[in-house]
Write an enzyme that holds these catalytic residues in place. Structure first.
Site, PDB file in Angstrom:
ATOM      1  N   LYS A  22      39.635  21.520  41.427  1.00  0.00           N
ATOM      2  CA  LYS A  22      39.530  22.800  42.149  1.00  0.00           C
ATOM      3  C   LYS A  22      38.073  23.275  42.180  1.00  0.00           C
ATOM      4  CE  LYS A  22      40.477  26.823  39.879  1.00  0.00           C
ATOM      5  NZ  LYS A  22      39.400  27.818  39.935  1.00  0.00           N
ATOM      6  N   ASN A  23      37.428  23.278  41.011  1.00  0.00           N
ATOM      7  CA  ASN A  23      36.104  23.891  40.937  1.00  0.00           C
ATOM      8  C   ASN A  23      34.997  23.015  41.509  1.00  0.00           C
ATOM      9  OD1 ASN A  23      37.238  26.163  39.954  1.00  0.00           O
ATOM     10  ND2 ASN A  23      36.683  25.813  37.803  1.00  0.00           N
ATOM     11  N   CYS A 116      37.798  41.041  37.229  1.00  0.00           N
ATOM     12  CA  CYS A 116      38.792  39.968  37.238  1.00  0.00           C
ATOM     13  C   CYS A 116      39.506  40.027  35.894  1.00  0.00           C
ATOM     14  CB  CYS A 116      38.007  38.687  37.452  1.00  0.00           C
ATOM     15  SG  CYS A 116      38.669  37.176  36.862  1.00  0.00           S
ATOM     16  N   ARG A 121      32.567  39.640  35.270  1.00  0.00           N
ATOM     17  CA  ARG A 121      32.076  38.560  36.124  1.00  0.00           C
ATOM     18  C   ARG A 121      31.174  39.031  37.270  1.00  0.00           C
ATOM     19  NH1 ARG A 121      36.750  34.327  37.252  1.00  0.00           N
ATOM     20  NH2 ARG A 121      34.952  32.984  37.543  1.00  0.00           N
ATOM     21  N   ASP A 312      37.758  27.109  30.189  1.00  0.00           N
ATOM     22  CA  ASP A 312      38.967  26.916  31.003  1.00  0.00           C
ATOM     23  C   ASP A 312      40.055  26.138  30.264  1.00  0.00           C
ATOM     24  OD1 ASP A 312      37.766  28.326  33.006  1.00  0.00           O
ATOM     25  OD2 ASP A 312      37.212  26.581  34.207  1.00  0.00           O
ATOM     26  N   ARG A 406      47.228  28.606  41.874  1.00  0.00           N
ATOM     27  CA  ARG A 406      45.846  28.655  42.346  1.00  0.00           C
ATOM     28  C   ARG A 406      45.103  27.381  41.962  1.00  0.00           C
ATOM     29  NH1 ARG A 406      42.606  34.000  41.118  1.00  0.00           N
ATOM     30  NH2 ARG A 406      41.118  32.600  42.105  1.00  0.00           N
TER      31      ARG A 406
HETATM   32  N1  EPU Z   1      27.357  35.731  34.662  1.00  0.00           N
HETATM   33  C1  EPU Z   1      26.628  36.874  34.835  1.00  0.00           C
HETATM   34  N2  EPU Z   1      26.043  37.091  36.059  1.00  0.00           N
HETATM   35  C2  EPU Z   1      26.201  36.213  37.089  1.00  0.00           C
HETATM   36  C3  EPU Z   1      26.966  35.041  36.893  1.00  0.00           C
HETATM   37  C4  EPU Z   1      27.531  34.825  35.659  1.00  0.00           C
HETATM   38  O1  EPU Z   1      26.470  37.682  33.928  1.00  0.00           O
HETATM   39  O2  EPU Z   1      25.651  36.462  38.163  1.00  0.00           O
HETATM   40  C5  EPU Z   1      27.988  35.477  33.353  1.00  0.00           C
HETATM   41  C6  EPU Z   1      29.515  35.516  33.441  1.00  0.00           C
HETATM   42  O3  EPU Z   1      30.025  36.816  33.347  1.00  0.00           O
HETATM   43  C7  EPU Z   1      29.896  34.618  32.289  1.00  0.00           C
HETATM   44  C8  EPU Z   1      28.796  33.557  32.297  1.00  0.00           C
HETATM   45  O4  EPU Z   1      27.707  34.136  32.982  1.00  0.00           O
HETATM   46  O5  EPU Z   1      29.832  35.336  31.094  1.00  0.00           O
HETATM   47  C9  EPU Z   1      29.154  32.243  32.951  1.00  0.00           C
HETATM   48  O6  EPU Z   1      29.849  32.474  34.164  1.00  0.00           O
HETATM   49  P1  EPU Z   1      29.744  31.483  35.401  1.00  0.00           P
HETATM   50  O7  EPU Z   1      28.889  32.101  36.440  1.00  0.00           O
HETATM   51  O8  EPU Z   1      29.374  30.117  34.937  1.00  0.00           O
HETATM   52  O9  EPU Z   1      31.246  31.491  35.926  1.00  0.00           O
HETATM   53  P2  EPU Z   1      31.680  31.252  37.413  1.00  0.00           P
HETATM   54  O10 EPU Z   1      30.702  30.398  38.088  1.00  0.00           O
HETATM   55  O11 EPU Z   1      32.043  32.556  38.032  1.00  0.00           O
HETATM   56  C10 EPU Z   1      33.029  29.052  37.014  1.00  0.00           C
HETATM   57  C11 EPU Z   1      34.437  28.578  37.235  1.00  0.00           C
HETATM   58  C12 EPU Z   1      35.362  29.270  36.255  1.00  0.00           C
HETATM   59  C13 EPU Z   1      34.887  28.914  34.838  1.00  0.00           C
HETATM   60  C14 EPU Z   1      33.416  29.339  34.659  1.00  0.00           C
HETATM   61  C15 EPU Z   1      32.844  28.931  33.323  1.00  0.00           C
HETATM   62  C16 EPU Z   1      34.430  28.052  39.592  1.00  0.00           C
HETATM   63  C17 EPU Z   1      34.905  28.358  40.963  1.00  0.00           C
HETATM   64  N3  EPU Z   1      34.821  28.872  38.618  1.00  0.00           N
HETATM   65  O12 EPU Z   1      33.038  30.470  37.225  1.00  0.00           O
HETATM   66  O13 EPU Z   1      36.658  28.737  36.456  1.00  0.00           O
HETATM   67  O14 EPU Z   1      35.678  29.574  33.889  1.00  0.00           O
HETATM   68  O15 EPU Z   1      32.612  28.726  35.692  1.00  0.00           O
HETATM   69  O16 EPU Z   1      32.930  27.564  33.138  1.00  0.00           O
HETATM   70  O17 EPU Z   1      33.746  27.066  39.393  1.00  0.00           O
HETATM   71  C18 EPU Z   1      39.005  28.687  36.356  1.00  0.00           C
HETATM   72  O18 EPU Z   1      38.975  27.631  37.002  1.00  0.00           O
HETATM   73  O19 EPU Z   1      40.059  29.117  35.821  1.00  0.00           O
HETATM   74  C19 EPU Z   1      37.784  29.482  36.228  1.00  0.00           C
HETATM   75  C20 EPU Z   1      37.802  30.762  35.886  1.00  0.00           C
END
Ligand code: EPU
Length: 427
Positions: A22-23, A116, A121, A312, A406
């Site tokens: 998915k990701n 969320c 996030r 995850d 999802r």
């Molecule tokens: N963060 C910030 N600011 C930002 C972006 C991130 O503070 O602008 C913080 C987040 O709040 C978190 C950390 O940085 O504490 C890491 O978050 P990240 O940005 O890596 O998460 P994401 O990109 O929104 C993806 C996956 C998630 C997975 C996370 C962590 C996708 C579409 N989603 O989310 O997947 O948990 O990386 O590995 O790739 C899931 O599949 O169930 C899922 C939630």
């Protein structure tokens, strides 16, 4: 609303194949917006989230059709540069269209995703990165607007914390920027490697694949891509944990064991036997009437960016530890609210205490965990409750399973094929 009904206490046997990730699908689908043309993506799982991303692309003017796991996407004509609230609120990863849209059209308007179930996030790292590349970012009525005059300009973009979608967004924006972009403290998840490979096949010049330091030399022209989505490591890990929890012997095919270093190591420390080949994993835990013959040992985990233990898989790992021998400390470092499953596991009799960002789990013998009605709160929490229900004695009813759909392709059918007594019903 659909529900899942599980009669627990049956070991799992057989073979299960892993779907595309998915990701990885979400950023690769978004990347087709970068260049006008006909793109082909293989091994795209048919999930609620991939359907949402296809809807986002359609809203922007793209056309697509699915033929099994292959999706053909035609992005020659875009009619709009806006991802509306109705779609973004159902899937925050819709923000992944920002990078490719700014790069291609110089303008993008995307609804700001709200909070969320697992945490606030924010997307501040994405927005700061775009600004560093020369985009003007404004917020208007809940929407982020990004605009540039001319081309984006290469720069150094540093992430305070490695962000998966943040790294993907900046990568997609920078491939056609003028000059060189360096992304420091980039996330290293395998899904980013998949995106780098697709972008490279489109003509992008990226160095540092797999590392936390990516260098992107902007190019003037890109071409449409044909790419294959990597196997879903979280789905593979979820099946590993289900078998470890119920006992049995299962071969997981079409996966990349190399993408699950932390989980395999932790399961081995807990006493699980796992054999790894290049694209298969075989797990064996001799089973008795309820649970594995020998109780697994409790082990501690700490979620970390890749290659650390994935957040995850934290909830699913907890579903295993509730019946292990001893106490386990589960430390969640990525998201501030990712323990929503704890209260539901307690309904099955689990002994868990939360102390800040740690959960202390005192394992109980499997026959002391008894099925109950529980509610899924997010995608991975749903998978955790399915695993706990499969391992507990009696009947477990999991409601709000739309979360599960999802991110897991045909989970109920795949579990049934392994001998689980699980079915989906419509309330
Ligand atoms: N963060 C910030 N600011 C930002 C972006 C991130 O503070 O602008 C913080 C987040 O709040 C978190 C950390 O940085 O504490 C890491 O978050 P990240 O940005 O890596 O998460 P994401 O990109 O929104 C993806 C996956 C998630 C997975 C996370 C962590 C996708 C579409 N989603 O989310 O997947 O948990 O990386 O590995 O790739 C899931 O599949 O169930 C899922 C939630």
């Amino acid at each position: 609303m659909d529900k899942i009904i599980i009669q627990g206490g049956k070991p799992l046997y057989g073979t299960v194949s892993v779907s595309g990730a998915k990701n990885a699908s979400l950023p690769l689908l978004a990347a087709t917006l970068l260049v006008p043309g006909r793109h082909v993506l293989h091994n795209v799982p048919d999930l609620r989230d991939t359907r949402t991303m296809l809807k986002v692309l359609e809203t922007l003017g793209a056309r697509w059709e699915r033929d099994g796991g292959t999706v053909h996407i035609d992005t020659r004509y875009l009619s709009r540069a806006e991802a509306p609230y109705e779609l973004v609120k159902t899937m925050r990863a819709s923000v992944l269209v920002l990078g490719p849209l700014i790069s291609r059209t110089g303008y993008a308007r995307v609804s700001l995703p709200g909070g969320c179930a697992i945490g606030a996030r924010p997307i501040n790292f994405h927005l700061r990165g775009f600004e560093q590349l020369g985009a003007m970012i404004t917020l208007d009525q809940g929407y982020v607007e990004a605009a540039i005059k001319g081309r984006l300009q290469g720069n150094v973009v540093y992430f305070d914390t490695p962000s998966v979608t943040g790294t993907e967004n900046i990568l997609m924006a920078s491939v056609s920027a003028e000059g060189t972009t360096v992304i420091k403290n980039a996330a290293r998840e395998p899904e980013i490697g998949n995106l780098v490979d697709m972008l490279t096949s489109m003509g992008a010049r990226i160095e540092g694949r797999g590392s936390d330091h990516l260098t992107v030399h902007g190019v003037q022209e890109l071409r449409p891509a044909e790419a294959t989505i990597i196997p879903d490591r979280i789905e593979a890990g979820t099946y590993l944990l289900a078998v470890a929890a119920t006992g049995g012997e299962v071969t997981i095919t079409d996966c990349r064991p190399a993408h699950l270093p932390a989980l395999v190591e932790k399961l081995r420390s807990a006493g699980v036997h796992i054999e790894e080949q290049e694209t298969t994993l075989t797990i064996s835990c001799p089973a008795e009437s309820v649970g594995p013959v020998q109780r697994l040992r409790s082990v501690d985990i700490r979620t970390m960016p890749y290659p650390g233990f994935p957040t995850d898989l934290q909830a699913q790992f907890m579903a295993l530890m509730i019946q292990a021998d001893g106490s386990s400390i589960i430390h969640e470092t990525i998201f501030e609210n990712r323990f929503m499953h704890v209260a539901e596991l307690q309904r099955l009799g689990a002994d868990i205490k939360i102390d800040g960002s740690s959960a202390i789990v005192r394992g109980r013998p499997p026959h002391e965990l008894c099925g109950a009605q529980v509610m899924a709160t997010d995608l991975r929490a749903s998978a955790c409750l399915v695993i706990a229900g499969l391992a507990a004695s009696g009947t477990t009813e999991v409601s709000r399973i739309y979360h599960l759909e999802r991110g897991y392709e045909n989970m109920v059918a795949k579990m049934q094929a392994l001998g689980a007594d699980i079915r989906k019903i419509r309330e």
